[in-house]
Every structure is written in C-alpha cells, then in structure tokens.
Design a protein around this motif. Structure first.
Motif, PDB file in Angstrom:
ATOM      1  N   GLY A  59     -47.665  43.485 -64.812  1.00  0.00           N
ATOM      2  CA  GLY A  59     -46.857  42.633 -65.676  1.00  0.00           C
ATOM      3  C   GLY A  59     -45.825  43.369 -66.502  1.00  0.00           C
ATOM      4  O   GLY A  59     -45.083  42.747 -67.270  1.00  0.00           O
ATOM      5  N   ARG A  61     -42.479  44.977 -67.641  1.00  0.00           N
ATOM      6  CA  ARG A  61     -41.091  44.654 -67.306  1.00  0.00           C
ATOM      7  C   ARG A  61     -40.142  45.364 -68.269  1.00  0.00           C
ATOM      8  O   ARG A  61     -39.772  44.834 -69.309  1.00  0.00           O
ATOM      9  CB  ARG A  61     -40.862  43.144 -67.363  1.00  0.00           C
ATOM     10  CG  ARG A  61     -39.470  42.739 -66.849  1.00  0.00           C
ATOM     11  CD  ARG A  61     -39.276  41.243 -66.858  1.00  0.00           C
ATOM     12  NE  ARG A  61     -37.946  40.897 -66.369  1.00  0.00           N
ATOM     13  CZ  ARG A  61     -37.491  39.645 -66.276  1.00  0.00           C
ATOM     14  NH1 ARG A  61     -38.279  38.632 -66.634  1.00  0.00           N
ATOM     15  NH2 ARG A  61     -36.271  39.414 -65.834  1.00  0.00           N
ATOM     16  N   ALA A  65     -35.742  46.234 -65.001  1.00  0.00           N
ATOM     17  CA  ALA A  65     -36.429  45.470 -63.959  1.00  0.00           C
ATOM     18  C   ALA A  65     -36.069  43.990 -64.023  1.00  0.00           C
ATOM     19  O   ALA A  65     -36.030  43.394 -65.104  1.00  0.00           O
ATOM     20  CB  ALA A  65     -37.935  45.648 -64.095  1.00  0.00           C
ATOM     21  N   SER A  66     -35.838  43.407 -62.862  1.00  0.00           N
ATOM     22  CA  SER A  66     -35.519  41.980 -62.803  1.00  0.00           C
ATOM     23  C   SER A  66     -36.762  41.104 -62.801  1.00  0.00           C
ATOM     24  O   SER A  66     -36.699  39.915 -63.112  1.00  0.00           O
ATOM     25  CB  SER A  66     -34.694  41.686 -61.542  1.00  0.00           C
ATOM     26  OG  SER A  66     -35.405  42.079 -60.373  1.00  0.00           O
ATOM     27  N   THR A  67     -37.917  41.707 -62.430  1.00  0.00           N
ATOM     28  CA  THR A  67     -39.185  40.974 -62.402  1.00  0.00           C
ATOM     29  C   THR A  67     -40.300  41.861 -62.945  1.00  0.00           C
ATOM     30  O   THR A  67     -40.205  43.091 -62.890  1.00  0.00           O
ATOM     31  CB  THR A  67     -39.544  40.563 -60.960  1.00  0.00           C
ATOM     32  OG1 THR A  67     -39.632  41.741 -60.144  1.00  0.00           O
ATOM     33  CG2 THR A  67     -38.502  39.613 -60.382  1.00  0.00           C
ATOM     34  N   PRO A  68     -41.379  41.267 -63.457  1.00  0.00           N
ATOM     35  CA  PRO A  68     -42.515  42.077 -63.899  1.00  0.00           C
ATOM     36  C   PRO A  68     -43.161  42.802 -62.723  1.00  0.00           C
ATOM     37  O   PRO A  68     -43.165  42.302 -61.591  1.00  0.00           O
ATOM     38  CB  PRO A  68     -43.481  41.042 -64.503  1.00  0.00           C
ATOM     39  CG  PRO A  68     -42.648  39.829 -64.770  1.00  0.00           C
ATOM     40  CD  PRO A  68     -41.583  39.825 -63.721  1.00  0.00           C
ATOM     41  N   PRO A  70     -45.946  43.800 -60.235  1.00  0.00           N
ATOM     42  CA  PRO A  70     -47.034  42.917 -59.804  1.00  0.00           C
ATOM     43  C   PRO A  70     -48.352  43.597 -59.467  1.00  0.00           C
ATOM     44  O   PRO A  70     -49.247  42.951 -58.924  1.00  0.00           O
ATOM     45  CB  PRO A  70     -46.441  42.282 -58.537  1.00  0.00           C
ATOM     46  CG  PRO A  70     -45.626  43.386 -57.941  1.00  0.00           C
ATOM     47  CD  PRO A  70     -45.053  44.149 -59.110  1.00  0.00           C
ATOM     48  N   ASP A 223     -36.251  45.221 -53.749  1.00  0.00           N
ATOM     49  CA  ASP A 223     -37.331  44.638 -54.546  1.00  0.00           C
ATOM     50  C   ASP A 223     -37.107  44.820 -56.044  1.00  0.00           C
ATOM     51  O   ASP A 223     -37.855  44.280 -56.863  1.00  0.00           O
ATOM     52  CB  ASP A 223     -38.702  45.201 -54.137  1.00  0.00           C
ATOM     53  CG  ASP A 223     -38.862  46.707 -54.371  1.00  0.00           C
ATOM     54  OD1 ASP A 223     -38.138  47.287 -55.203  1.00  0.00           O
ATOM     55  OD2 ASP A 223     -39.745  47.308 -53.713  1.00  0.00           O
ATOM     56  N   GLY A 224     -36.082  45.580 -56.431  1.00  0.00           N
ATOM     57  CA  GLY A 224     -35.757  45.772 -57.841  1.00  0.00           C
ATOM     58  C   GLY A 224     -36.569  46.836 -58.539  1.00  0.00           C
ATOM     59  O   GLY A 224     -36.324  47.126 -59.721  1.00  0.00           O
ATOM     60  N   TRP A 225     -37.500  47.462 -57.848  1.00  0.00           N
ATOM     61  CA  TRP A 225     -38.384  48.454 -58.453  1.00  0.00           C
ATOM     62  C   TRP A 225     -38.368  49.811 -57.742  1.00  0.00           C
ATOM     63  O   TRP A 225     -38.187  50.838 -58.366  1.00  0.00           O
ATOM     64  CB  TRP A 225     -39.835  47.930 -58.474  1.00  0.00           C
ATOM     65  CG  TRP A 225     -40.141  47.059 -59.641  1.00  0.00           C
ATOM     66  CD1 TRP A 225     -40.129  45.687 -59.665  1.00  0.00           C
ATOM     67  CD2 TRP A 225     -40.479  47.477 -60.960  1.00  0.00           C
ATOM     68  NE1 TRP A 225     -40.457  45.236 -60.919  1.00  0.00           N
ATOM     69  CE2 TRP A 225     -40.680  46.311 -61.732  1.00  0.00           C
ATOM     70  CE3 TRP A 225     -40.638  48.725 -61.571  1.00  0.00           C
ATOM     71  CZ2 TRP A 225     -41.027  46.355 -63.078  1.00  0.00           C
ATOM     72  CZ3 TRP A 225     -40.991  48.782 -62.914  1.00  0.00           C
ATOM     73  CH2 TRP A 225     -41.177  47.602 -63.645  1.00  0.00           C
TER      74      TRP A 225
END
Length: 255
Positions: A59, A61, A65-68, A70, A223-225
């Motif tokens: 979680g 972020r 980062a665009s998303t937390p 996972p 994936d942004g990460w």
C-alpha cells in the motif's frame, strides 16, 4: 530532520529486522525454476503473519508512484534494478533475482534486500552480486561515529566503480525508523569527509544498486514502479538496516 534512536529503540528495530531476515531467507529457499514471483510474495507474507508483523511496502505510495505498491516484497528480475512488482512470471534457469523486503513490528521498521541466481548461474552474474555485497560491507564498515554520510557513499561507490559497474542515478539508501524512508538520504557515491556527521543512534538503510553494463541510467516500466536498466544489462541490489553506535555499526537485519 534526523531522529536519533535510543538504545531501547534500536533493540526494538532489531526485532523487526530479524523478521525481515527470516522472510528473505524463506524467499531465497523457495525460489526455484518454475516458481512464480507471486508465490515468493506469499512466502514472505506468511513469515510476516507468523511474526504478527505488517509490511511497510504493501500500500506504500510515494510521490513518484501512480498507484500504491501491491505486495510485501519487491521482486526484480534480470534487467530490473529495484521496485519490481511480483507477478505470475515464473522464474527461469539463470534468472538473476533481487528481493527487497520490509517489516513493521510495534511501530518500528526493518528493511533489507538480497540478490541471487536461480538455477545455473552465469559467472558474470555471480561477480556482480559479489561486488554488490562487497560494496554493502564497505558501506557498513564506514558507518561509524565520527565519519560522515559521504564516507559511506564513497566506500560504496568506490567498490562499484572499480569493478566497472554503473550506479543507479538518483536512488540510494535512507534513514529508517518509525517510517521506512526517513532522513538522511544515503547516496551510493560521494566524496569522503562530506555530508552529515554520523552520530550514535542514527539508523540507516545502506543499499548498493549495481548495473552490470556500467551505465547509470534507467527507465520506469509501464507498471509505474519497476525501474529497469536502459541498456538491458542485469542489475543487483543488496541492503541492510544498520544502527550507528559508539561500539561500531550494528546490523539490524542480519540473515
């Protein structure tokens, strides 16, 4: 602001760090040809559950980062340097894998990473990993009262550069404590005698990130990460949480 931890707090961080060490050991033991990255994430989750610890990764972020995030581990394979998201990808013979893991216990965080090869290793990959470990050890040896952040950075960077490897531009270690990322930043390259003085009670994550091709640049995956080498060469990542004490550096995430 840099928070100096009490000896009692450092002991508490050691308990969190021991859980991280157990999780990484379990993941390494489970990693084999045909095993998926999601299965490795579940191995780490089980270790955290049994210890009644939580994950500072799950979680999370940060601003970039665009998303937390996972998962409870970062699983970076081959040309992925750091922040790899565990997927259904199944490991293949010769894959170079870097696993980063954290644990939070009673409000304190531990953070550590390892790199290893699944199946039949390439000599070049073993040399890359061995150099990353030497760079980490050099950084830890420089983490003594009276030195400065630049001494750690110089120790890490000297090992990496002398072996001909690239150093990930703009990323490095950091302070650790109540949060996974605290002040001060700990670069993987720098000038000795410069930067913040090291004092008893500082706790740092020292984490070399080496790029085999010798270049420092990288890009972010869709994936942004996941951060990958621009030249497609392989990467290795090692890390320990280390307390600065009057009696020398204390590794809190020993495996």
């Amino acid at each position: 602001m840099v928070e100096l931890k009490t000896d009692t707090s450092i002991d508490a961080m050691h308990e969190a760090g021991r859980i991280v060490g157990r999780a990484l050991t379990a993941v390494r033991a489970a990693a084999d040809v045909g095993v998926s990255l999601l299965e490795l994430d579940e191995v780490a989750r089980e270790v955290l559950r049994e210890a009644r610890a939580t994950s500072p990764f799950l979680g999370y972020r940060p601003s970039f980062a665009s998303t937390p995030f996972p998962a409870v581990i970062c699983a970076s394979v081959n040309d992925a340097i750091v922040h790899g998201i565990p997927t259904r990808h199944r490991l293949r013979d010769g894959d170079l894998v870097s696993i980063d893991c954290g644990a939070e216990l009673n409000g304190w965080v531990g953070d550590s990473a390892i790199s290893f090869v699944v199946g039949t290793p390439r000599a070049a990959d073993l040399r890359l990993i061995e150099t990353a470990e030497r760079a980490l050890n050099a950084g830890i040896e420089a983490a003594v009262v009276g030195n400065r952040i630049g001494d750690i950075a110089h120790a890490v960077g000297s090992v990496c550069r002398s072996a001909g490897y690239g150093i990930m531009d703009g990323f490095g270690g950091h302070g650790v404590g109540r949060r996974m990322h605290e002040d001060p930043p700990v670069p993987n390259e720098g000038r000795p005698g410069r930067g913040l003085p090291l004092r008893h009670g500082m706790v740092l994550a020292i984490e070399p990130m080496l790029i085999a091709g010798g270049r420092d640049d990288y890009h972010t995956s869709p994936d942004g990460w996941t951060l990958r080498t621009n030249d497609g060469s392989r990467a290795a990542h090692t890390e320990h949480t280390v307390a600065i004490t009057e009696t020398g550096p204390r590794i809190l995430t020993a495996r």
